[in-house]
Design a protein around this motif. Structure first.
Motif, PDB file in Angstrom:
ATOM      1  N   UNK A 160       0.855  -1.185   0.000  1.00  0.00           N
ATOM      2  CA  UNK A 160       0.000   0.000   0.000  1.00  0.00           C
ATOM      3  C   UNK A 160       0.893   1.236   0.000  1.00  0.00           C
ATOM      4  N   UNK A 161       0.276   2.399  -0.118  1.00  0.00           N
ATOM      5  CA  UNK A 161       1.059   3.628  -0.060  1.00  0.00           C
ATOM      6  C   UNK A 161       1.728   3.792   1.298  1.00  0.00           C
ATOM      7  N   UNK A 162       1.077   3.321   2.359  1.00  0.00           N
ATOM      8  CA  UNK A 162       1.702   3.351   3.689  1.00  0.00           C
ATOM      9  C   UNK A 162       2.929   2.444   3.729  1.00  0.00           C
ATOM     10  N   UNK A 163       2.842   1.302   3.074  1.00  0.00           N
ATOM     11  CA  UNK A 163       3.991   0.398   2.992  1.00  0.00           C
ATOM     12  C   UNK A 163       5.135   1.007   2.210  1.00  0.00           C
ATOM     13  N   UNK A 164       4.802   1.670   1.090  1.00  0.00           N
ATOM     14  CA  UNK A 164       5.840   2.347   0.314  1.00  0.00           C
ATOM     15  C   UNK A 164       6.445   3.502   1.098  1.00  0.00           C
ATOM     16  N   UNK A 165       5.630   4.182   1.903  1.00  0.00           N
ATOM     17  CA  UNK A 165       6.159   5.233   2.761  1.00  0.00           C
ATOM     18  C   UNK A 165       7.208   4.660   3.714  1.00  0.00           C
ATOM     19  N   UNK A 166       6.931   3.497   4.285  1.00  0.00           N
ATOM     20  CA  UNK A 166       7.877   2.865   5.208  1.00  0.00           C
ATOM     21  C   UNK A 166       9.186   2.541   4.490  1.00  0.00           C
ATOM     22  N   UNK A 167       9.097   2.029   3.274  1.00  0.00           N
ATOM     23  CA  UNK A 167      10.294   1.682   2.499  1.00  0.00           C
ATOM     24  C   UNK A 167      11.091   2.940   2.149  1.00  0.00           C
ATOM     25  N   UNK A 168      10.410   3.959   1.647  1.00  0.00           N
ATOM     26  CA  UNK A 168      11.084   5.194   1.249  1.00  0.00           C
ATOM     27  C   UNK A 168      11.759   5.847   2.462  1.00  0.00           C
ATOM     28  N   UNK A 169      11.050   5.893   3.588  1.00  0.00           N
ATOM     29  CA  UNK A 169      11.631   6.513   4.785  1.00  0.00           C
ATOM     30  C   UNK A 169      12.821   5.712   5.310  1.00  0.00           C
ATOM     31  N   UNK A 170      12.764   4.391   5.231  1.00  0.00           N
ATOM     32  CA  UNK A 170      13.905   3.575   5.657  1.00  0.00           C
ATOM     33  C   UNK A 170      15.113   3.859   4.762  1.00  0.00           C
ATOM     34  N   UNK A 171      14.885   3.962   3.458  1.00  0.00           N
ATOM     35  CA  UNK A 171      15.963   4.295   2.528  1.00  0.00           C
ATOM     36  C   UNK A 171      16.550   5.672   2.837  1.00  0.00           C
ATOM     37  N   UNK A 172      15.688   6.651   3.069  1.00  0.00           N
ATOM     38  CA  UNK A 172      16.166   8.002   3.369  1.00  0.00           C
ATOM     39  C   UNK A 172      16.915   8.050   4.702  1.00  0.00           C
ATOM     40  N   UNK A 173      16.494   7.256   5.669  1.00  0.00           N
ATOM     41  CA  UNK A 173      17.214   7.189   6.948  1.00  0.00           C
ATOM     42  C   UNK A 173      18.617   6.631   6.743  1.00  0.00           C
ATOM     43  N   UNK A 174      18.738   5.600   5.916  1.00  0.00           N
ATOM     44  CA  UNK A 174      20.063   5.026   5.624  1.00  0.00           C
ATOM     45  C   UNK A 174      20.945   6.054   4.928  1.00  0.00           C
ATOM     46  N   UNK A 175      20.391   6.763   3.951  1.00  0.00           N
ATOM     47  CA  UNK A 175      21.152   7.792   3.240  1.00  0.00           C
ATOM     48  C   UNK A 175      21.598   8.884   4.215  1.00  0.00           C
ATOM     49  N   UNK A 176      20.710   9.299   5.108  1.00  0.00           N
ATOM     50  CA  UNK A 176      21.060  10.333   6.085  1.00  0.00           C
ATOM     51  C   UNK A 176      22.176   9.855   7.010  1.00  0.00           C
ATOM     52  N   UNK A 177      22.098   8.615   7.472  1.00  0.00           N
ATOM     53  CA  UNK A 177      23.142   8.092   8.362  1.00  0.00           C
ATOM     54  C   UNK A 177      24.471   7.933   7.638  1.00  0.00           C
ATOM     55  N   UNK A 178      24.432   7.470   6.396  1.00  0.00           N
ATOM     56  CA  UNK A 178      25.673   7.360   5.624  1.00  0.00           C
ATOM     57  C   UNK A 178      26.267   8.747   5.368  1.00  0.00           C
ATOM     58  N   UNK A 179      25.406   9.719   5.031  1.00  0.00           N
ATOM     59  CA  UNK A 179      25.881  11.069   4.809  1.00  0.00           C
ATOM     60  C   UNK A 179      26.478  11.685   6.074  1.00  0.00           C
ATOM     61  N   UNK A 180      25.897  11.382   7.218  1.00  0.00           N
ATOM     62  CA  UNK A 180      26.382  11.913   8.480  1.00  0.00           C
ATOM     63  C   UNK A 180      27.759  11.361   8.829  1.00  0.00           C
ATOM     64  N   UNK A 181      28.070  10.188   8.309  1.00  0.00           N
ATOM     65  CA  UNK A 181      29.366   9.579   8.619  1.00  0.00           C
ATOM     66  C   UNK A 181      30.489  10.059   7.695  1.00  0.00           C
ATOM     67  N   UNK A 182      30.122  10.910   6.731  1.00  0.00           N
ATOM     68  CA  UNK A 182      31.112  11.419   5.757  1.00  0.00           C
ATOM     69  C   UNK A 182      31.407  12.884   5.996  1.00  0.00           C
ATOM     70  N   UNK A 183      32.494  13.312   5.440  1.00  0.00           N
ATOM     71  CA  UNK A 183      32.856  14.730   5.473  1.00  0.00           C
ATOM     72  C   UNK A 183      32.228  15.447   4.292  1.00  0.00           C
ATOM     73  N   UNK A 184      32.295  16.773   4.323  1.00  0.00           N
ATOM     74  CA  UNK A 184      31.761  17.596   3.235  1.00  0.00           C
ATOM     75  C   UNK A 184      32.484  17.220   1.974  1.00  0.00           C
TER      76      UNK A 184
END
Length: 153
Positions: free
Chosen positions: A129-153
């Motif tokens: 469902x769209x709620x399920x896709x929201x969960x997937x998209x948000x999990x992906x964005x959380x991973x990207x944010x955490x990976x980005x936080x571990x890197x320098x500019x």
């Protein structure tokens, strides 16, 4: 390579496209339930926040890192919220009593607004469902944010 600015711009673009997609589905006649509206809040926060932090990232990597951690927390929470909503749609657990489509005190409403139930998926795409896709998209964005936080500019 995924640096802080790249992660922030990815989050901005995907968040913007996701909310535009939600508006398009709504325009196509798939009315959102109260939980669907609440799941949009993370994107409403992330769109300006990611853009502002991306502007700061070049001059202050520390603020960019904390901003990415904040975005990761927002998306983790929204992913869990999407899982909760999706589980209610699959009848794994009950959804909130406030959006089950009941008339409340038993009196008829005087408006012509449709009742949109939180425990029924309006549409499923590739089984989610769209709620399920929201969960997937948000999990992906959380991973990207955490990976980005571990890197320098």
């Amino acid at each position: 390579m995924l640096n802080q600015r790249t992660a922030l711009m990815f989050i901005f673009i995907v968040s913007l496209l996701t909310i535009i997609g939600a508006f398009i589905f709504q325009w196509m006649g798939y009315e959102p339930c109260p939980l669907c509206y609440m799941q949009r809040w993370a994107y409403y926060a992330a769109i300006p926040l990611s853009l502002i932090i991306a502007g700061i990232a070049r001059s202050n990597a520390g603020i960019a890192r904390w901003g990415l951690f904040l975005l990761a927390l927002i998306f983790i929470a929204n992913s869990v919220f999407g899982i909760y909503h999706s589980g209610a749609e699959w009848k794994f657990w009950p959804g909130p009593s406030t959006c089950g489509g009941a008339l409340g005190d038993g009196l008829p409403t005087l408006t012509n607004e449709p009742v949109v139930r939180c425990d029924e998926a309006a549409i499923r795409i590739l089984g989610l469902s769209l709620a399920g896709w929201n969960a997937v998209i948000c999990a992906l964005l959380a991973v990207v944010a955490l990976k980005g936080a571990s890197r320098k500019v």
